[in-house]
Design an enzyme around this catalytic site. Structure first.
Site, PDB file in Angstrom:
ATOM      1  N   LYS A   1      14.496  25.911  28.640  1.00 45.11           N
ATOM      2  CA  LYS A   1      13.110  25.422  28.683  1.00 45.11           C
ATOM      3  C   LYS A   1      12.556  25.356  27.271  1.00 45.11           C
ATOM      4  O   LYS A   1      12.738  26.286  26.493  1.00 45.11           O
ATOM      5  CB  LYS A   1      12.262  26.378  29.532  1.00 45.11           C
ATOM      6  CG  LYS A   1      10.834  25.936  29.693  1.00 45.11           C
ATOM      7  CD  LYS A   1       9.824  27.087  29.675  1.00 45.11           C
ATOM      8  CE  LYS A   1       9.500  27.551  28.289  1.00 45.11           C
ATOM      9  NZ  LYS A   1       8.378  28.522  28.226  1.00 45.11           N
TER      10      LYS A   1
ATOM     11  N   ALA B   1      -6.592  -0.520  49.135  1.00 48.91           N
ATOM     12  CA  ALA B   1      -5.944   0.774  49.359  1.00 48.91           C
ATOM     13  C   ALA B   1      -6.938   1.816  49.855  1.00 48.91           C
ATOM     14  O   ALA B   1      -6.851   2.985  49.504  1.00 48.91           O
ATOM     15  CB  ALA B   1      -5.285   1.249  48.066  1.00 48.91           C
ATOM     16  N   ALA B   2      -7.880   1.381  50.677  1.00 51.37           N
ATOM     17  CA  ALA B   2      -8.921   2.311  51.111  1.00 51.37           C
ATOM     18  C   ALA B   2      -8.595   3.006  52.426  1.00 51.37           C
ATOM     19  O   ALA B   2      -9.236   3.985  52.796  1.00 51.37           O
ATOM     20  CB  ALA B   2     -10.258   1.573  51.226  1.00 51.37           C
TER      21      ALA B   2
ATOM     22  N   ARG C   1      14.524  22.272  31.758  1.00 54.42           N
ATOM     23  CA  ARG C   1      13.093  22.163  32.071  1.00 54.42           C
ATOM     24  C   ARG C   1      12.348  21.467  30.928  1.00 54.42           C
ATOM     25  O   ARG C   1      12.930  21.176  29.886  1.00 54.42           O
ATOM     26  CB  ARG C   1      12.554  23.557  32.371  1.00 54.42           C
ATOM     27  CG  ARG C   1      13.131  24.123  33.688  1.00 54.42           C
ATOM     28  CD  ARG C   1      12.840  25.592  33.847  1.00 54.42           C
ATOM     29  NE  ARG C   1      11.443  25.875  33.632  1.00 54.42           N
ATOM     30  CZ  ARG C   1      10.960  27.083  33.288  1.00 54.42           C
ATOM     31  NH1 ARG C   1      11.795  28.097  33.102  1.00 54.42           N
ATOM     32  NH2 ARG C   1       9.678  27.272  33.118  1.00 54.42           N
TER      33      ARG C   1
ATOM     34  N   ASN D   1      11.694  35.797  26.480  1.00 60.86           N
ATOM     35  CA  ASN D   1      10.583  35.116  25.815  1.00 60.86           C
ATOM     36  C   ASN D   1       9.228  35.521  26.365  1.00 60.86           C
ATOM     37  O   ASN D   1       8.209  35.154  25.811  1.00 60.86           O
ATOM     38  CB  ASN D   1      10.750  33.597  25.926  1.00 60.86           C
ATOM     39  CG  ASN D   1      10.720  33.123  27.370  1.00 60.86           C
ATOM     40  OD1 ASN D   1      11.146  33.836  28.278  1.00 60.86           O
ATOM     41  ND2 ASN D   1      10.212  31.933  27.581  1.00 60.86           N
TER      42      ASN D   1
ATOM     43  N   ASN E   1       0.018 -14.086  59.102  1.00 57.77           N
ATOM     44  CA  ASN E   1      -0.600 -13.831  57.807  1.00 57.77           C
ATOM     45  C   ASN E   1      -0.023 -12.548  57.216  1.00 57.77           C
ATOM     46  O   ASN E   1      -0.062 -11.491  57.850  1.00 57.77           O
ATOM     47  CB  ASN E   1      -2.113 -13.681  58.018  1.00 57.77           C
ATOM     48  CG  ASN E   1      -2.839 -13.267  56.752  1.00 57.77           C
ATOM     49  OD1 ASN E   1      -2.354 -13.491  55.657  1.00 57.77           O
ATOM     50  ND2 ASN E   1      -4.013 -12.670  56.936  1.00 57.77           N
TER      51      ASN E   1
ATOM     52  N   ARG F   1      -1.349   6.709  61.176  1.00 57.73           N
ATOM     53  CA  ARG F   1      -0.021   6.767  61.801  1.00 57.73           C
ATOM     54  C   ARG F   1       1.022   7.485  60.943  1.00 57.73           C
ATOM     55  O   ARG F   1       2.124   7.774  61.408  1.00 57.73           O
ATOM     56  CB  ARG F   1       0.468   5.344  62.134  1.00 57.73           C
ATOM     57  CG  ARG F   1      -0.053   4.874  63.478  1.00 57.73           C
ATOM     58  CD  ARG F   1       0.494   3.513  63.812  1.00 57.73           C
ATOM     59  NE  ARG F   1      -0.156   2.454  63.053  1.00 57.73           N
ATOM     60  CZ  ARG F   1       0.341   1.227  62.897  1.00 57.73           C
ATOM     61  NH1 ARG F   1       1.507   0.928  63.426  1.00 57.73           N
ATOM     62  NH2 ARG F   1      -0.309   0.319  62.205  1.00 57.73           N
TER      63      ARG F   1
ATOM     64  N   THR G   1     -11.489  -6.073  55.767  1.00 57.45           N
ATOM     65  CA  THR G   1     -10.850  -6.515  54.531  1.00 57.45           C
ATOM     66  C   THR G   1     -11.792  -7.335  53.639  1.00 57.45           C
ATOM     67  O   THR G   1     -11.671  -7.291  52.415  1.00 57.45           O
ATOM     68  CB  THR G   1      -9.562  -7.315  54.840  1.00 57.45           C
ATOM     69  OG1 THR G   1      -9.841  -8.249  55.890  1.00 57.45           O
ATOM     70  CG2 THR G   1      -8.446  -6.404  55.289  1.00 57.45           C
TER      71      THR G   1
END
Ligand code: UD1
Ligand code: CA
Length: 470
Positions: free
Chosen positions: A360, A9-10, A342, A395, A179, A15, A78
């Site tokens: 909330k 994932a480097a 919330r 509040n 592949n 694109r 890779t």
């Protein structure tokens, strides 16, 4: 046999035309990279190492404690990426089956990953490559074989090598078996093959694909396993492919849910994240999004127009036109239409948050109701309370947040402002339009508003004589 996985994932993913790394883009509320990691975990592989590079800090934060992360400082191919993972302390001394996946291939299933590893172990192969038959092989590495397929999709020793597009001659480029980029290696065989890989190719990169021929020449088996459905190997390189993958995953999840007893009148308009649980006899109406760790109990009706994130909904609830984040809706409680719950909002059994209501960090006790046009924040409401229309807990004083408590069975008249910090006891009645700034003891009536003044005949006298002539 030990199993581990590496997720590459480097890459930047140019694109995508995005300021964020490609694998940080989300499908159904989950970043791409985590789909691949979770697919490995779903196959029973608990040890996963992700290789990060572009936007490393951002990607690492998204991965969290799902996987360890190895850093690839420069993208040299890779094989270099895989080497970075093998050099990471988390994989030091690892032996057994090593699955390699891509962070931008979210459609791979746990079943296929398990098949890859099972096959490698059963055949004691050096490597099993996951391959796919495609109409247009442009861009992919080609699978070069000695003979054609066996009926089981396996070609045993006939698989020779992988040739990258840039290095392919015309005959090789015509091959349509490609592949997928996903493999299961014997870790020791991969380690020794990597030592022999160089970058003498058209792209000047270190190709992990070169490991296949090296392993085969060392006398170990290299097997090509054709995936049943090439869709599983779809990579995400553009926003269009992101949408395609999103749609496939959305329908995969929805079909699984419908098979398990969930009703959807329009599955195309329902988006459920992979970690959401939905019980039997739930109905999901159009334009519903359920994300994160959300769960829905039996018999509840959700939607239309509802987005729930990390929210727990009990049984037989009705949640209509609601946005909820980190909220809890207990059995038979109702919410909406048009409610906003919330973080920390909790509707207890049979409670109600009605129309144009925002809640909330507050608990609405058993059977209590906040039916119309209210804001309730930092508040504990007891059981059997009714909050009149338009009532608000004040509040926030501009600097700090303060708490409000309302005891059991109290009745808060419409348009009441409760200025926190304030405690309203049990069995209290508050007159409509009050501004409550002082604590109200149990059983009291509180009225805090200007007294009504009546002047008999005033309105009639005000009318000009001409008014009646019109
Ligand atoms: C690779 C395969 C090719 C296969 C295709 C399937 C090689 C040499 N080729 O080609 O046979 O058909 O995948 O999609 O492996 N990555 C890193 N660090 C790097 C290089 C890549 O992390 O230094 C990651 C990328 O982010 C990407 C993945 O590895 O997720 C694939 O890399 P990419 O360079 O796109 O390989 P392809 O040319 O597509
Ligand atoms: Ca690619």
């Amino acid at each position: 046999m030990q199993r581990a996985a590496i997720v590459l994932a480097a890459g930047a993913g140019t694109r995508m035309k995005s300021s964020k790394p490609k694998v940080a883009h989300e499908i159904l509320g989950k970043p791409l990279v985590n789909w691949a990691i979770d697919a490995a975990k779903g196959a029973g592989i608990s040890q996963v190492c992700a290789v990060v590079g572009y936007g490393a800090e951002e990607v690492k934060a998204l991965i969290g404690d799902r996987a360890s992360c190895a850093h690839q400082p420069e993208q040299r191919g890779t094989a270099d990426a895989v080497q970075c993972a093998l050099d990471d302390p988390s994989l030091a001394g690892f032996s057994g089956s090593l699955v390699i996946l891509y962070g931008d291939c979210p459609l791979i299933t746990s079943d296929t990953i398990r098949r890859l590893a099972d096959l490698r172990e059963k055949q004691e192969a050096g490597v099993v490559v996951l391959t796919m038959e495609v109409d247009d092989p442009t861009g992919y590495g080609r699978i070069v074989r000695e003979d054609s397929f066996g009926s089981d999709g396996l070609a045993g020793g006939a698989f020779l090598r992988i040739v990258e597009q840039a290095d392919a001659d015309e005959a090789t480029a015509a091959i349509t078996e490609c592949n997928s980029g996903m493999y299961c290696f014997d870790a020791a065989a991969l380690r020794s093959a990597l030592e022999r890989i160089d970058s003498q190719n058209a792209q000047g990169e270190f190709y992990v694909t070169d490991a296949i021929e090296i392993i085969r020449e060392s006398g170990a088996k290299a097997i090509a396993l054709r995936v049943d459905d090439p869709e599983e190997c779809l990579g995400v390189n553009s926003r269009i492919q992101l949408a395609t993958a999103s749609h496939i995953l959305q329908m995969r999840i929805n079909e699984r849910l419908m098979e398990s007893g969930v009703t959807m009148m329009a599955p195309e308009q329902v988006w459920v994240g992979p970690d959401v649980t939905v019980a039997q006899d739930v109905e999901l109406l159009p334009q519903v999004m359920l994300y994160g760790s959300t769960s829905i109990g039996e018999g509840s009706i959700i939607g239309p127009n509802t987005r729930l994130t990390d929210t727990q909904v009990g049984c037989d609830c009705v949640v209509d036109e609601t946005v909820a984040i980190e909220a809890r809706i207990d059995d038979t409680a109702t919410s909406g239409p048009r409610a906003y719950l919330r973080p920390g909002a909790h509707l207890c059994v049979g409670a109600k948050a009605g129309t144009h209501v925002e809640i909330k960090k507050s608990c609405v006790g058993k059977g209590s109701k906040v039916p119309h046009l209210s804001y309730i924040g930092d508040t504990t409401i007891g059981e059997g309370v009714n909050i009149g229309a338009g009532s608000i807990t004040c509040n926030y004083d501009g600097t700090n947040k303060h708490a409000t408590t309302i005891g059991d069975r109290s009745f808060i008249g419409s348009d009441t402002m409760m200025v926190a910090p304030v405690n309203i006891g049990s069995d209290v009645v508050v007159g409509a339009g009050s501004v409550i700034t002082k604590d109200v003891p149990d059983g009291a009536l509180a009225v805090a508003r200007a007294r009504e003044k009546l002047i008999e005949g005033w309105a009639l006298r005000r009318k000009k004589p001409s008014d009646s002539q019109n």
